[in-house]
Enzyme design. Structure first.
Site, PDB file in Angstrom:
ATOM      1  N   LYS A 189      15.421 -18.277 -19.010  1.00  0.00           N
ATOM      2  CA  LYS A 189      14.784 -16.948 -19.033  1.00  0.00           C
ATOM      3  C   LYS A 189      14.926 -16.320 -20.421  1.00  0.00           C
ATOM      4  O   LYS A 189      13.964 -15.837 -20.998  1.00  0.00           O
ATOM      5  CB  LYS A 189      15.446 -16.031 -17.998  1.00  0.00           C
ATOM      6  CG  LYS A 189      15.097 -14.562 -18.158  1.00  0.00           C
ATOM      7  CD  LYS A 189      15.760 -13.695 -17.136  1.00  0.00           C
ATOM      8  CE  LYS A 189      17.135 -13.226 -17.478  1.00  0.00           C
ATOM      9  NZ  LYS A 189      17.218 -12.146 -18.484  1.00  0.00           N
ATOM     10  N   ASN A 190      16.146 -16.343 -20.957  1.00  0.00           N
ATOM     11  CA  ASN A 190      16.388 -15.637 -22.219  1.00  0.00           C
ATOM     12  C   ASN A 190      15.765 -16.338 -23.424  1.00  0.00           C
ATOM     13  O   ASN A 190      15.606 -15.728 -24.481  1.00  0.00           O
ATOM     14  CB  ASN A 190      17.893 -15.432 -22.441  1.00  0.00           C
ATOM     15  CG  ASN A 190      18.447 -14.354 -21.525  1.00  0.00           C
ATOM     16  OD1 ASN A 190      17.696 -13.685 -20.820  1.00  0.00           O
ATOM     17  ND2 ASN A 190      19.756 -14.194 -21.525  1.00  0.00           N
ATOM     18  N   ARG A 237      14.643  -4.851 -21.131  1.00  0.00           N
ATOM     19  CA  ARG A 237      15.040  -4.518 -22.495  1.00  0.00           C
ATOM     20  C   ARG A 237      14.364  -5.435 -23.509  1.00  0.00           C
ATOM     21  O   ARG A 237      14.027  -5.021 -24.626  1.00  0.00           O
ATOM     22  CB  ARG A 237      16.557  -4.640 -22.585  1.00  0.00           C
ATOM     23  CG  ARG A 237      17.070  -4.313 -23.931  1.00  0.00           C
ATOM     24  CD  ARG A 237      18.564  -4.310 -23.960  1.00  0.00           C
ATOM     25  NE  ARG A 237      19.041  -4.446 -25.319  1.00  0.00           N
ATOM     26  CZ  ARG A 237      19.125  -3.456 -26.189  1.00  0.00           C
ATOM     27  NH1 ARG A 237      18.794  -2.242 -25.834  1.00  0.00           N
ATOM     28  NH2 ARG A 237      19.555  -3.665 -27.418  1.00  0.00           N
ATOM     29  N   CYS A 288      20.643   0.616 -19.883  1.00  0.00           N
ATOM     30  CA  CYS A 288      20.597  -0.011 -18.572  1.00  0.00           C
ATOM     31  C   CYS A 288      21.996   0.061 -18.034  1.00  0.00           C
ATOM     32  O   CYS A 288      22.910   0.529 -18.705  1.00  0.00           O
ATOM     33  CB  CYS A 288      20.067  -1.429 -18.642  1.00  0.00           C
ATOM     34  SG  CYS A 288      21.269  -2.570 -19.258  1.00  0.00           S
ATOM     35  N   ARG A 321      23.169  -0.092 -24.750  1.00  0.00           N
ATOM     36  CA  ARG A 321      22.275  -1.046 -25.391  1.00  0.00           C
ATOM     37  C   ARG A 321      21.302  -0.398 -26.379  1.00  0.00           C
ATOM     38  O   ARG A 321      20.079  -0.388 -26.161  1.00  0.00           O
ATOM     39  CB  ARG A 321      21.543  -1.874 -24.323  1.00  0.00           C
ATOM     40  CG  ARG A 321      22.532  -2.597 -23.427  1.00  0.00           C
ATOM     41  CD  ARG A 321      21.867  -3.406 -22.368  1.00  0.00           C
ATOM     42  NE  ARG A 321      21.615  -4.772 -22.777  1.00  0.00           N
ATOM     43  CZ  ARG A 321      21.125  -5.700 -21.978  1.00  0.00           C
ATOM     44  NH1 ARG A 321      20.833  -5.414 -20.743  1.00  0.00           N
ATOM     45  NH2 ARG A 321      20.905  -6.919 -22.409  1.00  0.00           N
ATOM     46  N   ILE A 380      19.125   0.139 -30.043  1.00  0.00           N
ATOM     47  CA  ILE A 380      18.288  -0.794 -30.819  1.00  0.00           C
ATOM     48  C   ILE A 380      18.421  -0.512 -32.307  1.00  0.00           C
ATOM     49  O   ILE A 380      17.565  -0.891 -33.100  1.00  0.00           O
ATOM     50  CB  ILE A 380      16.794  -0.706 -30.394  1.00  0.00           C
ATOM     51  CG1 ILE A 380      16.362   0.754 -30.345  1.00  0.00           C
ATOM     52  CG2 ILE A 380      16.523  -1.437 -29.108  1.00  0.00           C
ATOM     53  CD1 ILE A 380      14.880   0.940 -30.407  1.00  0.00           C
ATOM     54  N   ASP A 437      27.265 -13.201 -19.862  1.00  0.00           N
ATOM     55  CA  ASP A 437      26.402 -13.417 -18.692  1.00  0.00           C
ATOM     56  C   ASP A 437      27.053 -14.304 -17.621  1.00  0.00           C
ATOM     57  O   ASP A 437      26.470 -14.504 -16.556  1.00  0.00           O
ATOM     58  CB  ASP A 437      25.055 -14.036 -19.122  1.00  0.00           C
ATOM     59  CG  ASP A 437      24.158 -13.020 -19.794  1.00  0.00           C
ATOM     60  OD1 ASP A 437      24.482 -11.824 -19.788  1.00  0.00           O
ATOM     61  OD2 ASP A 437      23.108 -13.424 -20.334  1.00  0.00           O
ATOM     62  N   ARG A 469      15.115 -11.398 -10.982  1.00  0.00           N
ATOM     63  CA  ARG A 469      14.831 -11.289 -12.422  1.00  0.00           C
ATOM     64  C   ARG A 469      15.214 -12.580 -13.140  1.00  0.00           C
ATOM     65  O   ARG A 469      14.673 -12.884 -14.195  1.00  0.00           O
ATOM     66  CB  ARG A 469      15.655 -10.164 -13.047  1.00  0.00           C
ATOM     67  CG  ARG A 469      15.359  -8.808 -12.517  1.00  0.00           C
ATOM     68  CD  ARG A 469      16.170  -7.786 -13.258  1.00  0.00           C
ATOM     69  NE  ARG A 469      15.742  -7.767 -14.657  1.00  0.00           N
ATOM     70  CZ  ARG A 469      16.002  -6.801 -15.500  1.00  0.00           C
ATOM     71  NH1 ARG A 469      16.697  -5.769 -15.112  1.00  0.00           N
ATOM     72  NH2 ARG A 469      15.581  -6.859 -16.751  1.00  0.00           N
TER      73      ARG A 469
HETATM   74  C1  UD1 Z   1      20.848 -10.708 -24.740  1.00  0.00           C
HETATM   75  C2  UD1 Z   1      20.583 -11.368 -23.406  1.00  0.00           C
HETATM   76  C3  UD1 Z   1      21.615 -10.924 -22.374  1.00  0.00           C
HETATM   77  C4  UD1 Z   1      23.016 -11.181 -22.898  1.00  0.00           C
HETATM   78  C5  UD1 Z   1      23.202 -10.572 -24.282  1.00  0.00           C
HETATM   79  C6  UD1 Z   1      24.532 -10.927 -24.917  1.00  0.00           C
HETATM   80  C7  UD1 Z   1      18.195 -11.668 -23.405  1.00  0.00           C
HETATM   81  C8  UD1 Z   1      16.874 -11.255 -22.860  1.00  0.00           C
HETATM   82  N1  UD1 Z   1      19.241 -10.974 -22.963  1.00  0.00           N
HETATM   83  O1  UD1 Z   1      20.707  -9.307 -24.563  1.00  0.00           O
HETATM   84  O2  UD1 Z   1      21.394 -11.647 -21.173  1.00  0.00           O
HETATM   85  O3  UD1 Z   1      23.952 -10.595 -22.014  1.00  0.00           O
HETATM   86  O4  UD1 Z   1      22.171 -11.040 -25.174  1.00  0.00           O
HETATM   87  O5  UD1 Z   1      24.692 -12.307 -24.981  1.00  0.00           O
HETATM   88  O6  UD1 Z   1      18.291 -12.590 -24.186  1.00  0.00           O
HETATM   89  N2  UD1 Z   1      23.738  -3.666 -29.823  1.00  0.00           N
HETATM   90  C9  UD1 Z   1      23.768  -2.568 -30.651  1.00  0.00           C
HETATM   91  N3  UD1 Z   1      22.640  -2.286 -31.384  1.00  0.00           N
HETATM   92  C10 UD1 Z   1      21.520  -3.056 -31.325  1.00  0.00           C
HETATM   93  C11 UD1 Z   1      21.505  -4.183 -30.481  1.00  0.00           C
HETATM   94  C12 UD1 Z   1      22.635  -4.464 -29.726  1.00  0.00           C
HETATM   95  O7  UD1 Z   1      24.771  -1.852 -30.708  1.00  0.00           O
HETATM   96  O8  UD1 Z   1      20.540  -2.742 -32.030  1.00  0.00           O
HETATM   97  C13 UD1 Z   1      24.932  -3.966 -28.983  1.00  0.00           C
HETATM   98  C14 UD1 Z   1      24.614  -3.854 -27.482  1.00  0.00           C
HETATM   99  O9  UD1 Z   1      24.725  -2.527 -27.047  1.00  0.00           O
HETATM  100  C15 UD1 Z   1      25.665  -4.755 -26.880  1.00  0.00           C
HETATM  101  C16 UD1 Z   1      25.823  -5.850 -27.943  1.00  0.00           C
HETATM  102  O10 UD1 Z   1      25.278  -5.320 -29.150  1.00  0.00           O
HETATM  103  O11 UD1 Z   1      26.876  -4.064 -26.706  1.00  0.00           O
HETATM  104  C17 UD1 Z   1      25.133  -7.143 -27.594  1.00  0.00           C
HETATM  105  O12 UD1 Z   1      23.761  -6.909 -27.397  1.00  0.00           O
HETATM  106  P1  UD1 Z   1      22.642  -7.995 -27.735  1.00  0.00           P
HETATM  107  O13 UD1 Z   1      23.293  -9.226 -28.260  1.00  0.00           O
HETATM  108  O14 UD1 Z   1      21.595  -7.332 -28.552  1.00  0.00           O
HETATM  109  O15 UD1 Z   1      22.083  -8.297 -26.301  1.00  0.00           O
HETATM  110  P2  UD1 Z   1      20.575  -8.362 -25.839  1.00  0.00           P
HETATM  111  O16 UD1 Z   1      19.750  -9.032 -26.873  1.00  0.00           O
HETATM  112  O17 UD1 Z   1      20.154  -7.030 -25.336  1.00  0.00           O
END
Ligand code: UD1
Length: 420
Positions: free
Chosen positions: A22-23, A94, A118, A123, A125, A306, A398
């Site tokens: 999925k990811n 997301r 979420c 989370r 950006i 995960d 999902r």
């Molecule tokens: C992806 C995966 C999710 C997995 C996660 C961590 C997908 C669709 N989802 O989520 O299943 O649990 O990686 O392995 O691939 N953060 C910030 N600022 C940002 C971006 C992230 O502070 O701009 C923080 C987030 O709040 C979180 C951490 O970084 O605490 C990790 O997030 P991230 O690696 O970005 O996870 P996702 O890409 O959302």
């Protein structure tokens, strides 16, 4: 609303084929927007998340063609028509924000709803946006949307404060069409990033170092079409291993990359399980009395966040006491109150959970609060006495393709009930 009814049965037994990741699928579908020629992606799992991703790619003007249930072609024509992306559609996942990189790189402008928080954490950006700014984009936020504009993205050196998976993917997607060289430092190294880079390279992108902490991308003027099959889902694989382990089952997984599941295999071995890995299969043998272990979630190749809730469920029925520390998300222990209702012994202190193993979990009605928390409840149910009803299973849909069919094929007594 639907729910799962799980009744105790024999240990799981047999062979199950793991689906496409999925990811990996979500950013790869977004990658289709980088070219006017249709790319064909295979092994896309049939899930609500992938369906929503296709819907929102179409909403931003992409041409999406479902060729068969797991094969999808995506492109973005030069004269594409965009609708105003609805906040509701984009807030469903997301990963919706991953269309920002390709749209900005292709068209110089993108206005996308903020993906929002979420339940597992805020989370933000900010790392995605800092990266786009470093590449010359002007960013504005308001009314729930982020708007980014540029004449042409310019390559730059971007250091990520944290190796965010999503930010690495979004910037990698954008950098493929930027002028000059982009270097992403402290990049995420998850297998899904390396798979995205393989797919982009087939489209003509020039990328080095994906899968390590430094990725170098030399921008091209345009990309062409490709055909790519996504990697197997390492989290689905880990979840089936944990389900087999909890039920003292004897299970073989096929269509997997054992290398991607290394941290999970290492922890299962430490618990006392015997695993045999081939090039694309993995076999787990039953272990009557397995030990608790300590787990700390970390970016890849550390133990995946995960898989944290599934291991907590497994440790609830292990021998001894184990400690789980969650370092990636600030609120990822939502399975705990539900596991406690089933008789688990867990104490929480901030991001640390201490689990005392018990052999006496008992089935009751529990709620899947998110995708992986739901998987944890299935694991607990397979080891519990009596019936377990799991509500809010739309979360499970999902991320686990054909879940009931696959688990039933291993002998589990699981039914999906439609309720009011
Ligand atoms: C992806 C995966 C999710 C997995 C996660 C961590 C997908 C669709 N989802 O989520 O299943 O649990 O990686 O392995 O691939 N953060 C910030 N600022 C940002 C971006 C992230 O502070 O701009 C923080 C987030 O709040 C979180 C951490 O970084 O605490 C990790 O997030 P991230 O690696 O970005 O996870 P996702 O890409 O959302």
């Amino acid at each position: 609303m639907s729910q799962y009814l799980i009744t105790p049965g024999e240990p799981l037994h047999g062979t199950v084929a793991i689906s496409g990741s999925k990811n990996a699928s979500l950013p790869i579908l977004a990658a289709g927007l980088l070219s006017k020629e249709p790319s064909t992606f295979e092994g896309i799992p049939v899930l609500s998340d992938t369906a929503h991703m296709m819907e929102l790619i179409a909403c931003v003007g992409g041409n999406v063609d479902q060729l068969d249930p797991s094969t999808v072609s995506v492109s973005l024509s030069e004269d594409s028509k965009r609708k105003t992306p609805s906040l509701e559609l984009f807030s469903r996942l997301r990963a919706s924000f991953l269309v920002m990189g390709p749209l900005l790189a292709r068209t110089g402008r993108a206005r996308i709803p903020l993906p929002g928080g979420c339940q597992i954490g805020a989370r933000p950006i900010d790392l995605h946006l800092k990266g786009f700014s470093a590449m010359g984009a002007k960013i504005k936020q308001g009314h729930g949307y982020v708007e980014a504009r540029c004449d042409h993205l310019m390559g730059n050196r971007i250091y990520l404060d944290f190796p965010s998976v999503g930010a690495t993917e979004n910037l990698l997607l954008a950098a493929c069409l930027a002028h000059g060289e982009t270097i992403i430092e402290n990049a995420a190294a998850e297998p899904e990033i390396a798979d995205l880079a393989r797919c982009l390279s087939k489209m003509g992108a020039k990328i080095q170092g994906a899968g390590s902490d430094t990725i170098t991308i030399t921008g091209k003027d345009s990309l062409s079409a490709c055909r790519h099959t996504v990697i197997p889902d390492r989290i689905e694989a880990g979840t089936f291993l944990a389900m087999a382990a909890a039920s003292r089952g004897d299970v073989t997984l096929t269509n997997i990359c054992p290398n991607h599941v290394k941290p999970v295999i290492a922890k299962l071995e430490e618990m006392g399980f015997d695993l045999e890995a081939g090039e694309d299969f993995l076999h787990i043998s039953p272990c009557e009395k397995f030990r608790a272990v300590d787990i700390k979630t970390l970016p890849y190749p550390g133990f995946p966040t995960d898989m944290q809730s599934q291991f907590m469920a497994l440790m609830s029925v292990a021998d001894g006491t184990g400690v789980v520390v969650e370092t990636i998300f600030e609120n990822r222990f939502m399975q705990v109150p539900e596991l406690l209702r089933m008789g688990a012994k867990i104490k929480l202190d901030g991001r640390t959970a201490v689990i005392d193993g018990t052999r006496k979990l008992s089935g009751t009605q529990v709620k899947a609060t998110d995708l992986r928390a739901g998987a944890a409840l299935v694991i607990a149910a397979l080891a519990a006495q009596g019936e377990t009803r799991i509500t809010n299973i739309e979360h499970m849909e999902r991320g686990y393709e054909h879940f009931v069919e696959k688990l039933s094929s291993l002998g589990a007594k699981i039914e999906k009930l439609e309720t009011e």
